[in-house]
Design a protein around this motif. Structure first.
Motif, PDB file in Angstrom:
ATOM      1  N   GLU A 180       0.815  -1.213   0.000  1.00  0.00           N
ATOM      2  CA  GLU A 180       0.000   0.000   0.000  1.00  0.00           C
ATOM      3  C   GLU A 180       0.850   1.265   0.000  1.00  0.00           C
ATOM      4  O   GLU A 180       0.532   2.231  -0.698  1.00  0.00           O
ATOM      5  CB  GLU A 180      -0.936  -0.023   1.206  1.00  0.00           C
ATOM      6  CG  GLU A 180      -2.014  -1.107   1.090  1.00  0.00           C
ATOM      7  CD  GLU A 180      -2.830  -1.278   2.357  1.00  0.00           C
ATOM      8  OE1 GLU A 180      -2.398  -0.737   3.405  1.00  0.00           O
ATOM      9  OE2 GLU A 180      -3.872  -1.953   2.315  1.00  0.00           O
ATOM     10  N   VAL A 181       1.951   1.287   0.741  1.00  0.00           N
ATOM     11  CA  VAL A 181       2.762   2.501   0.800  1.00  0.00           C
ATOM     12  C   VAL A 181       3.596   2.683  -0.461  1.00  0.00           C
ATOM     13  O   VAL A 181       3.994   3.805  -0.788  1.00  0.00           O
ATOM     14  CB  VAL A 181       3.678   2.513   2.041  1.00  0.00           C
ATOM     15  CG1 VAL A 181       2.852   2.462   3.307  1.00  0.00           C
ATOM     16  CG2 VAL A 181       4.688   1.377   2.007  1.00  0.00           C
ATOM     17  N   ASN A 182       3.883   1.590  -1.182  1.00  0.00           N
ATOM     18  CA  ASN A 182       4.668   1.702  -2.408  1.00  0.00           C
ATOM     19  C   ASN A 182       3.806   1.942  -3.639  1.00  0.00           C
ATOM     20  O   ASN A 182       4.310   2.426  -4.658  1.00  0.00           O
ATOM     21  CB  ASN A 182       5.516   0.439  -2.617  1.00  0.00           C
ATOM     22  CG  ASN A 182       6.769   0.440  -1.762  1.00  0.00           C
ATOM     23  OD1 ASN A 182       7.763   1.087  -2.087  1.00  0.00           O
ATOM     24  ND2 ASN A 182       6.720  -0.278  -0.654  1.00  0.00           N
ATOM     25  N   ALA A 183       2.516   1.598  -3.563  1.00  0.00           N
ATOM     26  CA  ALA A 183       1.651   1.736  -4.731  1.00  0.00           C
ATOM     27  C   ALA A 183       1.553   3.195  -5.180  1.00  0.00           C
ATOM     28  O   ALA A 183       1.474   3.480  -6.377  1.00  0.00           O
ATOM     29  CB  ALA A 183       0.264   1.179  -4.432  1.00  0.00           C
ATOM     30  N   ASP A 184       1.556   4.132  -4.229  1.00  0.00           N
ATOM     31  CA  ASP A 184       1.440   5.554  -4.582  1.00  0.00           C
ATOM     32  C   ASP A 184       2.675   6.083  -5.298  1.00  0.00           C
ATOM     33  O   ASP A 184       2.626   7.148  -5.912  1.00  0.00           O
ATOM     34  CB  ASP A 184       1.185   6.390  -3.316  1.00  0.00           C
ATOM     35  CG  ASP A 184      -0.170   6.081  -2.688  1.00  0.00           C
ATOM     36  OD1 ASP A 184      -1.063   5.621  -3.424  1.00  0.00           O
ATOM     37  OD2 ASP A 184      -0.319   6.294  -1.471  1.00  0.00           O
ATOM     38  N   ALA A 185       3.778   5.362  -5.216  1.00  0.00           N
ATOM     39  CA  ALA A 185       5.027   5.822  -5.840  1.00  0.00           C
ATOM     40  C   ALA A 185       5.159   5.382  -7.287  1.00  0.00           C
ATOM     41  O   ALA A 185       6.184   5.663  -7.921  1.00  0.00           O
ATOM     42  CB  ALA A 185       6.221   5.321  -5.029  1.00  0.00           C
ATOM     43  N   GLY A 186       4.145   4.711  -7.826  1.00  0.00           N
ATOM     44  CA  GLY A 186       4.154   4.339  -9.239  1.00  0.00           C
ATOM     45  C   GLY A 186       5.268   3.368  -9.579  1.00  0.00           C
ATOM     46  O   GLY A 186       5.608   2.469  -8.797  1.00  0.00           O
ATOM     47  N   LEU A 235       9.448  -2.401  -4.382  1.00  0.00           N
ATOM     48  CA  LEU A 235       8.735  -3.528  -3.792  1.00  0.00           C
ATOM     49  C   LEU A 235       9.223  -4.844  -4.382  1.00  0.00           C
ATOM     50  O   LEU A 235       9.375  -5.850  -3.667  1.00  0.00           O
ATOM     51  CB  LEU A 235       7.235  -3.367  -4.021  1.00  0.00           C
ATOM     52  CG  LEU A 235       6.311  -4.291  -3.236  1.00  0.00           C
ATOM     53  CD1 LEU A 235       6.498  -4.119  -1.737  1.00  0.00           C
ATOM     54  CD2 LEU A 235       4.861  -4.037  -3.618  1.00  0.00           C
ATOM     55  N   LEU A 236       9.477  -4.862  -5.696  1.00  0.00           N
ATOM     56  CA  LEU A 236       9.971  -6.080  -6.341  1.00  0.00           C
ATOM     57  C   LEU A 236      11.332  -6.473  -5.777  1.00  0.00           C
ATOM     58  O   LEU A 236      11.596  -7.656  -5.525  1.00  0.00           O
ATOM     59  CB  LEU A 236      10.053  -5.875  -7.850  1.00  0.00           C
ATOM     60  CG  LEU A 236      10.538  -7.085  -8.655  1.00  0.00           C
ATOM     61  CD1 LEU A 236       9.554  -8.236  -8.534  1.00  0.00           C
ATOM     62  CD2 LEU A 236      10.730  -6.717 -10.122  1.00  0.00           C
ATOM     63  N   ALA A 255      14.253 -11.699 -23.717  1.00  0.00           N
ATOM     64  CA  ALA A 255      15.609 -11.142 -23.832  1.00  0.00           C
ATOM     65  C   ALA A 255      16.012 -10.390 -22.572  1.00  0.00           C
ATOM     66  O   ALA A 255      17.173 -10.417 -22.154  1.00  0.00           O
ATOM     67  CB  ALA A 255      15.695 -10.212 -25.049  1.00  0.00           C
ATOM     68  N   GLN A 256      15.039  -9.729 -21.922  1.00  0.00           N
ATOM     69  CA  GLN A 256      15.334  -8.982 -20.691  1.00  0.00           C
ATOM     70  C   GLN A 256      15.316  -9.873 -19.455  1.00  0.00           C
ATOM     71  O   GLN A 256      15.793  -9.468 -18.392  1.00  0.00           O
ATOM     72  CB  GLN A 256      14.315  -7.847 -20.504  1.00  0.00           C
ATOM     73  CG  GLN A 256      14.393  -6.750 -21.549  1.00  0.00           C
ATOM     74  CD  GLN A 256      13.764  -7.160 -22.868  1.00  0.00           C
ATOM     75  OE1 GLN A 256      12.785  -7.900 -22.886  1.00  0.00           O
ATOM     76  NE2 GLN A 256      14.329  -6.698 -23.971  1.00  0.00           N
ATOM     77  N   ARG A 257      14.732 -11.066 -19.594  1.00  0.00           N
ATOM     78  CA  ARG A 257      14.629 -12.027 -18.490  1.00  0.00           C
ATOM     79  C   ARG A 257      13.838 -11.460 -17.311  1.00  0.00           C
ATOM     80  O   ARG A 257      14.026 -11.883 -16.180  1.00  0.00           O
ATOM     81  CB  ARG A 257      16.014 -12.465 -18.010  1.00  0.00           C
ATOM     82  CG  ARG A 257      16.807 -13.339 -18.960  1.00  0.00           C
ATOM     83  CD  ARG A 257      16.187 -14.719 -19.091  1.00  0.00           C
ATOM     84  NE  ARG A 257      17.018 -15.634 -19.832  1.00  0.00           N
ATOM     85  CZ  ARG A 257      17.794 -16.570 -19.261  1.00  0.00           C
ATOM     86  NH1 ARG A 257      17.807 -16.701 -17.954  1.00  0.00           N
ATOM     87  NH2 ARG A 257      18.522 -17.359 -19.991  1.00  0.00           N
ATOM     88  N   GLN A 258      12.946 -10.517 -17.555  1.00  0.00           N
ATOM     89  CA  GLN A 258      12.128  -9.989 -16.469  1.00  0.00           C
ATOM     90  C   GLN A 258      10.891  -9.310 -17.029  1.00  0.00           C
ATOM     91  O   GLN A 258      10.965  -8.577 -18.013  1.00  0.00           O
ATOM     92  CB  GLN A 258      12.904  -8.973 -15.627  1.00  0.00           C
ATOM     93  CG  GLN A 258      12.115  -8.490 -14.411  1.00  0.00           C
ATOM     94  CD  GLN A 258      12.835  -7.403 -13.641  1.00  0.00           C
ATOM     95  OE1 GLN A 258      13.044  -6.295 -14.113  1.00  0.00           O
ATOM     96  NE2 GLN A 258      13.247  -7.743 -12.420  1.00  0.00           N
ATOM     97  N   ILE A 259       9.748  -9.586 -16.399  1.00  0.00           N
ATOM     98  CA  ILE A 259       8.507  -8.887 -16.721  1.00  0.00           C
ATOM     99  C   ILE A 259       8.433  -7.651 -15.828  1.00  0.00           C
ATOM    100  O   ILE A 259       8.552  -7.759 -14.609  1.00  0.00           O
ATOM    101  CB  ILE A 259       7.291  -9.794 -16.467  1.00  0.00           C
ATOM    102  CG1 ILE A 259       7.343 -11.014 -17.410  1.00  0.00           C
ATOM    103  CG2 ILE A 259       5.993  -9.041 -16.668  1.00  0.00           C
ATOM    104  CD1 ILE A 259       6.295 -12.058 -17.105  1.00  0.00           C
ATOM    105  N   PRO A 260       8.253  -6.462 -16.396  1.00  0.00           N
ATOM    106  CA  PRO A 260       8.222  -5.253 -15.561  1.00  0.00           C
ATOM    107  C   PRO A 260       7.093  -5.319 -14.527  1.00  0.00           C
ATOM    108  O   PRO A 260       5.975  -5.712 -14.837  1.00  0.00           O
ATOM    109  CB  PRO A 260       7.974  -4.125 -16.579  1.00  0.00           C
ATOM    110  CG  PRO A 260       8.413  -4.685 -17.895  1.00  0.00           C
ATOM    111  CD  PRO A 260       8.125  -6.151 -17.829  1.00  0.00           C
ATOM    112  N   PRO A 261       7.365  -4.927 -13.269  1.00  0.00           N
ATOM    113  CA  PRO A 261       6.324  -4.937 -12.242  1.00  0.00           C
ATOM    114  C   PRO A 261       5.343  -3.794 -12.440  1.00  0.00           C
ATOM    115  O   PRO A 261       5.660  -2.780 -13.066  1.00  0.00           O
ATOM    116  CB  PRO A 261       7.117  -4.767 -10.942  1.00  0.00           C
ATOM    117  CG  PRO A 261       8.333  -3.985 -11.358  1.00  0.00           C
ATOM    118  CD  PRO A 261       8.662  -4.472 -12.742  1.00  0.00           C
ATOM    119  N   ALA A 262       4.144  -3.936 -11.884  1.00  0.00           N
ATOM    120  CA  ALA A 262       3.114  -2.909 -12.043  1.00  0.00           C
ATOM    121  C   ALA A 262       2.104  -3.011 -10.909  1.00  0.00           C
ATOM    122  O   ALA A 262       2.077  -3.992 -10.151  1.00  0.00           O
ATOM    123  CB  ALA A 262       2.416  -3.055 -13.386  1.00  0.00           C
TER     124      ALA A 262
END
Length: 567
Positions: free
Chosen positions: A145-151, A158-159, A367-374
């Motif tokens: 919850e506290v990290n969600a506001d930081a986009g 958080l990841l 290729a990046q070996r990672q799905i961007p978090p959201a």
């Protein structure tokens, strides 16, 4: 007029998009004006003109024969390049991508699937003996919850934190000889296979104690928003259970069935934060090895009074085998084509265990070996399928096969109901009663009608389950039922786990927990909603206010509604 294939992306200029083809990037204009632009401004498209004016190499016959199988396994730009210009360089890119996908999917699967997957659509099942360890994490929701506001910055922070936790736990599990079967939100299920000395239960307890000691690094987390802590509960049970691979060629899933799985989940539920809880069966086996504190007639807490030397860091384990890199001896077009065919045959069985939208993400991000978090805002659905998982323990061998086939049928029909409405059936997981299915709408691309689609799917699934023909167990019909919980809100969607080891794409957050809690308090056939979902669907569906319900993990009761049917 030329036909262009490629990855379409929005561009800043109105009426245009961006086309990536091999290594060059062009704006894509409406077809009606493209020919004029190509003729009037040839200097803007030198590489494209060179490509279009040069004779195309025909795609090898062997690749044309498997073209449909490659569609879901190649990034859009690479698929287009392969079809437009199938040179040796392009084929090498395809081979390298498929090799990467093989490694990525290997890390997404439990060991027994990744090392010997069945052919897509083949039913496979068998009884296993072993010890199961469940974990559950407490304290993650406030961090979300506290990290969600930081986009995006909050998502990245958080990841980093959650994957530091998972990486630490996964390393301990591996050193302790466990096989991480799945992530369920921020929880984990681990299997310990018995060795010749039958030490699997002791291995599991030592693993749990090591994991709890490692949690000390997460008990005082300093964040810009203040200090936070993460705590964990561990539950362990041992016994016999049925492992089954079920589904269709399009979508497979691995499930564990039987009361042993449910008893392991109950041990975790009975546990306390920072403690390891064992069932009576485990306690009876290990009473001479560990000091136990009785908790209730069925469970005990393990007292961690071992020195570091006594507990140690390792057990004799089955290391998770890394995928060996294929050696290319022949880099001609025919040689590469043959290797691509082999790679597809290795990738396809594992790919069938993932929902199509998640597979698409992995393919495009390989290729990046990672799905961007959201931080999306999906509608989350939990469905509890009751009857079939419990019935295998009393069934005869012939009845077990029919039970597994009925479960496979139910999964296939429910998955089709979800997918046809644009949702994602993430996985089948475990509950103290029956098996749970985690489903969401809007985590991978939102739609204004996500809540309506979820409600429509829930009603359809209730109808599907009611029409399943009851199989027999011990000669008696097995009643099959389901109950459903639905919530809507912001979640953390990311690839969680160890970046270069076991991991999964998953969603975490309060809506996931709330949907699961609503499902738990529902009765058979009930579909319970939060007020957020009710407000989104009320004009179209008949709902009944049930009043405020006290749910586990909620400080105050929440308003709950029962979905009846369409208005």
């Amino acid at each position: 007029m030329p036909v262009l294939l490629g990855m379409m992306q929005d561009d800043e200029r109105p009426g245009t998009s961006s086309l990536t083809l091999e290594s060059f990037d062009y704006p894509v204009y409406p077809v009606c004006v493209f020919s004029g632009l190509l003729a009037s401004r040839p200097s803007r498209f030198p590489k494209l003109l060179m490509l279009l004016s040069s004779p195309s190499n025909p795609i090898p016959t062997e690749l044309a024969a498997i073209e449909q199988r490659m569609r879901s396994l190649l990034p859009a730009s690479l698929y287009a390049a392969l079809w437009v210009e199938p040179t040796a360089d392009t084929l090498m890119q395809v081979f390298q991508h498929l090799r990467t996908m093989q490694q990525v999917l290997h890390d997404y699967m439990p060991r027994q699937v990744s090392e010997a997957p069945p052919s897509p659509g083949d039913l496979r099942y068998g009884w296993q003996e072993g010890t199961l360890l469940f974990t559950d994490l407490a304290g993650f929701t406030p961090l979300l919850e506290v990290n969600a506001d930081a986009g995006p910055e909050g998502a990245a922070a958080l990841l980093t934190l959650i994957n530091r936790y998972f990486s630490s736990m996964i390393e301990i599990i591996s050193k302790s000889g466990g096989d991480l079967l799945e992530f369920t939100g921020d929880a984990m299920l681990v299997q310990f296979v018995p060795g010749r000395d039958g030490s699997d239960a002791a291995q599991a307890v030592r693993a749990g104690l090591r994991m709890q000691r490692a949690m000390a690094q997460f008990m005082a987390l300093e964040m810009p928003q203040g200090q936070f802590s993460l705590d964990m509960r561990v539950g362990i049970h041992t016994g016999r259970f049925l492992a089954a691979d079920i589904g269709t060629p399009e979508r497979m899933v691995r499930v564990l069935l039987g009361k042993t799985v449910q008893q392991a989940k109950l041990a975790e539920t009975a546990s306390q934060v920072n403690r390891v809880c064992v069932s009576r069966e485990v306690g009876d086996r290990l009473a001479n090895e560990f000091q136990l504190q009785p908790l209730d007639p069925q469970h005990s807490l393990v007292i961690d009074n071992l020195s570091s030397e006594e507990l140690g860091e390792y057990d004799i384990s089955l290391p998770r085998r890394r995928m060996a890199a294929a050696m290319l001896m022949d880099r001609s077009i025919s040689g590469l084509t043959a290797e691509i065919q082999k790679s597809i045959s290795l990738v396809e069985p594992m790919a069938s265990y993932l929902p199509t939208p998640i597979l698409n993400l992995l393919v495009e991000c390989a290729a990046q070996r990672q799905i961007p978090p959201a931080f999306p805002t999906p509608t989350v659905v939990f469905i509890n399928l009751m009857g079939l998982p419990e019935a295998v323990d009393t069934a005869s061998p012939d009845e077990v096969e029919l039970l597994v086939r009925r479960f496979s049928q139910a999964f296939a029909l429910i998955h089709a109901s979800v997918r046809s409405r644009g949702g994602v059936l993430q996985k089948v997981t475990y509950h103290s009663l029956g098996s749970d299915m985690l489903i969401y709408f809007g985590a991978l691309g939102s739609h204004p009608a996500d809540a309506l689609r979820a409600a429509d799917m829930a009603i359809a699934v209730r109808q599907i389950v009611s029409q399943l023909s009851p199989p027999l167990s011990a000669g008696q019909p097995v009643p099959i039922g389901c109950r459903v919980g639905i919530d809507q809100g912001a979640v953390f969607a990311a690839e969680i786990g160890s970046p270069r080891a076991r991991r999964e794409f998953n969603i975490l957050g309060d809506p996931v927990n709330t949907a699961a809690r609503l499902m738990t308090v529902a009765t058979s056939g009930q579909i319970l909603l939060t007020e957020a979902v009710y407000q989104a669907i009320a004009p179209h569906y008949t709902c009944t206010l049930l009043g405020d319900l006290a749910l586990k993990g909620k400080a105050t009761p929440i308003a709950a509604f029962e979905l009846q049917d369409e208005t």
